[in-house]
Write an enzyme that holds these catalytic residues in place. Structure first.
Site, PDB file in Angstrom:
ATOM      1  N   LEU A 186     -13.934  42.357 -52.532  1.00 10.53           N
ATOM      2  CA  LEU A 186     -13.880  43.375 -53.580  1.00 10.53           C
ATOM      3  C   LEU A 186     -12.702  43.151 -54.521  1.00 10.53           C
ATOM      4  CD1 LEU A 186     -14.808  46.661 -51.674  1.00 10.53           C
ATOM      5  CD2 LEU A 186     -16.297  45.076 -52.903  1.00 10.53           C
ATOM      6  N   HIS A 445       6.283  67.872 -60.215  1.00  9.75           N
ATOM      7  CA  HIS A 445       5.194  68.080 -61.171  1.00  9.75           C
ATOM      8  C   HIS A 445       5.620  67.546 -62.541  1.00  9.75           C
ATOM      9  CE1 HIS A 445       1.875  70.047 -63.252  1.00  9.75           C
ATOM     10  NE2 HIS A 445       2.763  70.473 -64.150  1.00  9.75           N
TER      11      HIS A 445
END
Length: 466
Positions: A186, A445
């Protein structure tokens, strides 16, 4: 010269083992048959493949994503020779780094092929045929693994290639046929698909990524298909006709049935790897192998012969560079009389496609098979602020926790930075954390790891942003 330890092989397991042993005061020597140190990983594996994955990803981003961000660069032009030079520069820097570490830690390097003559003697045969015998109190076998061959299909590293040849192609194949839908197939299929190849992956099983969480495998296949990769599952390549300008692969259903012919310019054989034990003299030295041809060791990496140990791909367990490194440290510490240890329940596994795929611990399939009651928390990157801002919303985080104790049993991440984010899960599992521990830990954040926190909250059905 007499040594406390001789390590045969200088891949991630071998060179790390040698360094740790030197730190513990041992006189250490290493044996390496390659011209450069670092083993398969640094020379023809992890490092060069990641360099090409990085470069090819940026190439694709420039062609398809930059304009959406207001960056006008025109259609990118591929200079494959320069890209290969970029890859080689990364390899060169890493192997020279290992060479420096050997000198820094006063570790002697014997160039040539090692053969165990006795528990205290290793013969080293150089490329010119000259031999020397090194005396030692202990030996660690760290010879790694070799490419698994496909019966009846000869690898020439030009048109029919292994991972080694796939890293050095001099032009982009119009059509690439990949045999094997594991990590290597892959990853390298992704590289050449991004650079313009039409890629078809043939897999014997009815799914990609054998052994990985089945939901993760299904979602990852869907994302790879969306990018243009094609999959023929439950199929096998029975033969490859090399007589014409184009290769013609005979592909049959795994359970029997009518075969089809697939044309390709290059066929990549990526069906796995096998332990490298050839020429080590293990039989003469009396070192036992297990039923799969691996060096048999106990839980302290010791073979059945006193003074001989083995680590990495040549023994049981996942064939991962970081697993070998941890075993190398543990083996050195055990030889030095300390309590070396590897937690096999917390070894991450990463597939460096885009998005990346990373897992650690148990999968849902394993928990079901073992009859372990668990709770699951999932959170998609489509609901993560940073992922939305970056247009990197493919994928999700999944956390599996014990239904009674809430202890984290497994984590899977499909996402653009999954390989980095899985480290948080590994640390959590090493310290026996619960999903609540992760959920109550403050995450910066806006960041992608907030999705890990949200998945932990989701275990208790209290995710905030979903």
């Amino acid at each position: 010269m007499s040594y406390d330890l001789i390590v045969i092989g200088t891949g991630p397991g071998g060179y790390v083992c040698a360094i740790r042993a030197a730190q513990l005061g041992m006189k250490v020597g290493v044996v390496e048959k390659r011209a450069t140190l670092g083993g398969t990983c640094l020379n023809v594996g992890c490092i060069p493949s990641k360099a090409l994955l990085h470069a090819s990803h940026l190439f694709e981003e420039a062609g398809h994503a930059f304009a959406k961000m207001g960056i006008g660069v025109g259609k990118p032009k591929l200079d494959l020779k320069a890209m290969m030079a970029f890859k080689d520069e990364g390899v060169d820097g890493n192997v020279k780094g290992v060479d420096f570490l050997m000198k820094k830690n006063r570790i002697d390097v014997a160039r040539g092929t090692g053969r165990i003559l006795a528990p205290d003697k290793v013969e080293v045969k150089a490329a010119d045929g000259k031999t020397q015998v090194l005396e030692t109190k202990n030996i660690v076998i760290a010879t790694g693994s070799d490419v698994a061959k496909l019966k009846g299909i000869a690898i020439d590293e030009k048109r029919i290639v292994s991972s080694t040849g796939a890293l050095t192609l001099d032009k982009v194949p119009e059509k690439l046929l990949v045999v094997g839908a594991g990590v290597i197939g892959l990853e390298l299929g992704s590289v050449w698909r991004r650079l313009g190849a039409d890629v078809t992956v043939v897999e014997f099983l009815d799914r990609i990524l054998p052994g990985m969480d089945s939901e993760v495998a299904r979602q990852s296949q869907r994302l790879l298909e969306k990018q243009g990769m094609k999959f023929l599952l439950g199929s096998r390549v029975a033969a490859v006709d090399t007589s014409g300008k184009k290769l013609k692969a005979k592909v049959e259903p795994a359970k029997g049935g009518e075969a089809q012919a697939i044309e390709a310019d290059v066929v990549l054989v990526a069906i796995g790897r096998v332990p490298y034990t050839e020429g080590l003299g293990l039989k003469d030295a009396g070192v036992a192998l297990d039923e799969r041809g691996r060096v048999a060791v106990d839980d302290r990496f010791k073979t059945n012969v006193d003074g001989i140990y083995a680590i990495g791909d040549v023994i049981r367990g996942p064939m991962l560079a970081h697993k070998a490194e941890d075993e190398g440290v543990a083996a050195a510490e055990i030889i030095a009389g300390q309590a070396g240890h590897v937690n096999y329940g917390a070894i991450p596994n990463v597939v460096y496609t885009y998005p990346e795929i990373a897992t650690v611990g148990k999968s849902e399939d394993e928990l079901k098979a073992e009859g372990i009651a668990y709770n699951v928390g999932k959170f998609p990157f489509t609901a993560n602020g940073r992922a939305k801002a970056n247009h990197e919303t493919d994928g999700f985080v999944k956390i599996l926790a014990d239904a009674k104790t809430d202890r984290v049993l497994g984590v899977a991440i499909v996402g653009s930075a999954a390989g980095n984010m899985i480290a948080e899960a590994v640390i959590a599992m090493e310290f026996g954390a619960s999903s609540e521990d992760i959920a109550r830990s403050c995450h910066a954040h806006p960041t992608l790891p907030e999705a890990v926190k949200e998945a932990a909250l989701a275990v208790d059905k209290r995710a905030i942003h979903m």
